[in-house]
Each structure stands twice: as C-alpha cells, then as structure tokens.
Motif scaffolding. Structure first.
Motif, PDB file in Angstrom:
ATOM      1  N   UNK A  15       0.832  -1.198   0.000  1.00  0.00           N
ATOM      2  CA  UNK A  15       0.000   0.000   0.000  1.00  0.00           C
ATOM      3  C   UNK A  15       0.870   1.253   0.000  1.00  0.00           C
ATOM      4  N   UNK A  16       1.937   1.249   0.781  1.00  0.00           N
ATOM      5  CA  UNK A  16       2.832   2.404   0.774  1.00  0.00           C
ATOM      6  C   UNK A  16       3.487   2.583  -0.590  1.00  0.00           C
ATOM      7  N   UNK A  17       3.825   1.488  -1.245  1.00  0.00           N
ATOM      8  CA  UNK A  17       4.362   1.558  -2.604  1.00  0.00           C
ATOM      9  C   UNK A  17       3.329   2.168  -3.550  1.00  0.00           C
ATOM     10  N   UNK A  18       2.078   1.765  -3.393  1.00  0.00           N
ATOM     11  CA  UNK A  18       1.018   2.311  -4.243  1.00  0.00           C
ATOM     12  C   UNK A  18       0.838   3.806  -4.000  1.00  0.00           C
ATOM     13  N   UNK A  19       0.837   4.218  -2.735  1.00  0.00           N
ATOM     14  CA  UNK A  19       0.700   5.635  -2.427  1.00  0.00           C
ATOM     15  C   UNK A  19       1.819   6.447  -3.076  1.00  0.00           C
ATOM     16  N   UNK A  20       3.042   5.923  -3.026  1.00  0.00           N
ATOM     17  CA  UNK A  20       4.166   6.618  -3.654  1.00  0.00           C
ATOM     18  C   UNK A  20       3.980   6.705  -5.157  1.00  0.00           C
ATOM     19  N   UNK A  21       3.440   5.650  -5.754  1.00  0.00           N
ATOM     20  CA  UNK A  21       3.188   5.664  -7.194  1.00  0.00           C
ATOM     21  C   UNK A  21       2.139   6.713  -7.561  1.00  0.00           C
ATOM     22  N   UNK A  22       1.101   6.816  -6.754  1.00  0.00           N
ATOM     23  CA  UNK A  22       0.077   7.833  -7.000  1.00  0.00           C
ATOM     24  C   UNK A  22       0.704   9.231  -6.979  1.00  0.00           C
ATOM     25  N   UNK A  23       1.576   9.470  -6.008  1.00  0.00           N
ATOM     26  CA  UNK A  23       2.189  10.793  -5.910  1.00  0.00           C
ATOM     27  C   UNK A  23       3.106  11.060  -7.099  1.00  0.00           C
ATOM     28  N   UNK A  24       3.872  10.054  -7.526  1.00  0.00           N
ATOM     29  CA  UNK A  24       4.765  10.255  -8.672  1.00  0.00           C
ATOM     30  C   UNK A  24       3.977  10.526  -9.944  1.00  0.00           C
TER      31      UNK A  24
END
Length: 233
Positions: A15-24
């Motif tokens: 989930x943290x990886x996904x959140x970072x992807x959303x921000x990028x």
C-alpha cells in the motif's frame, strides 16, 4: 478534483508503494506547486487477509472476500468519490465492495486485462499468492489469451516470499524465489507476465521494471490519478 479512497493495508508495504506511485504520477500529470494541486486521498489499512482463510493461512476455495473488508469499504465510501484496491486477491469481492461503498471502484483486474490486449499478447504468464488468481485467468481466457502458470515447487517459495514482504523480513532468498518464478514462466515462451500479487514487484525490486512484466499496481496508480482529474476545474 475527485477524492481517492484506497482500500489497502494488504500488505502495508504494498500500500505504501502504491501511495508513492500515485504521488509520482500526480507530479508527472499536474504542474508542481509546492504540495498543492494533487488529488486528495484517504487510505484505509486493512489489518487482515483480504479473503477468508483457513487456520493454516491458506485461502478457502472458491475464494470469498473478508467481510471486514466490505465493512471498511462501507466506511470509506462515505468519505471519498471513488475507491481503488491495491490488492489483487481482494477483487474477488469487488461487486460487494462497490455496493457497500456506494461509489465507483476502479478495477485493477480490468486494467491489466485491457493492457494485455493492448499489447497484443496471446500467451501470458500469471503469478499470484497460492496460485494464479482466477480473477485474471478467467477474463484473459475469455479473450482467447492462453495463460501459463508455475508449479507447486516454484509456488511454495514464492508464497513464503510474499509472506516475508508483508511481515517486513524479506531478504535475498525471497527475491531469488520471485526471480525463479518469473524464469519458469519465461521458459514457457510467454509474451509477458502479470505480477498478480502486489508483493511480487517488491520482491523483484528493479527487475520488476522489465518490459515484459505487467505491474497491476502501476496501472492502477495512473488510472486513479487520471480518474481523479476528470472534469477537474
């Protein structure tokens, strides 16, 4: 701009990886101005398996959504405009989640199947926890796409690696198990491979960026941002 709801926590690392992807993706699509202008996002961390499991941790077959995840969707739907689920296995209950949330739910499964078709792949490998997810196998086969899977000898260490990621203790041996699974699928002359568990790209690290690998979380992150921006003024 629409508010994104993330029904995650399965695992926290994914989930943290996904959140970072959303921000990028947001930074790529939206002119940067300090920390403003990006889609608002509410994230729920579900601290249980996404599906009902036996005492040994293996999922029941056929797989059933964890009722508590549906309850979480009901709560989250009140605070957001749409929901995404960065967990492949949880999509078995996508219809129940959508009904409980009372708002749109972007399907990671649909995004992947459409991407496979867009690439023109006719034979794909499919990975996942405790076997290739039927959520991918069925719609891919319905489109006339042959699906290759791994045997139990390769699956068991891959599952151990997935558990290790969720528990924050993955290491070189777990990464090697993921690479072995990918090699086993490539040996079956596939056009590409669906990384059908969100922990698998984390095990592969930089290798997950190889052109023949399809990362559902990456597709979902971009789709979420674009959907949030639709009709934005």
């Amino acid at each position: 701009m629409k508010r994104i709801g993330v029904l995650g926590g399965i695992s926290a690392q994914a989930t943290m990886d996904f959140e970072a992807r959303v921000h990028r993706v947001s930074q790529q699509l939206i002119p940067p101005r300090q920390n403003t202008g990006y889609p608002p996002m509410v994230v729920w961390y579900h601290r249980r398996p996404p599906v009902r499991v036996r005492d040994d941790g293996r999922p029941y077959e056929p797989r059933e959504i964890d009722p508590e995840l549906v309850d979480a969707a009901r709560w989250l739907g009140k605070a957001v405009d749409f929901i995404v689920i960065p967990c492949n296995a949880a999509h078995v209950g996508a219809a129940a989640i959508r009904e409980a949330a009372g708002c749109p739910v972007l399907s990671m499964i649909d995004l992947v199947v459409d991407d496979v078709a867009r690439r023109g792949y006719r034979r794909v490998g499919v990975t996942g926890f405790a076997g290739a997810p039927a959520g991918y196998l069925d719609p891919l086969r319905q489109r006339g796409i042959h699906c290759a899977t791994i045997d139990s000898q390769a699956q068991a260490p891959l599952d151990a690696g997935i558990y290790a990621v969720a528990e924050g203790r993955d290491g070189a041996a777990h990464a090697a198990a993921a690479r072995t699974a990918i090699a086993a699928l490539r040996s079956q002359a596939v056009d590409g491979i669906v990384l059908g568990c969100t922990e698998i790209p984390l095990l592969l690290a930089a290798d997950a960026l190889q052109a023949d690998l399809i990362n559902p979380a990456a597709l979902l992150a971009e789709a979420a941002v674009r959907f949030a921006l639709e009709d934005a003024t």
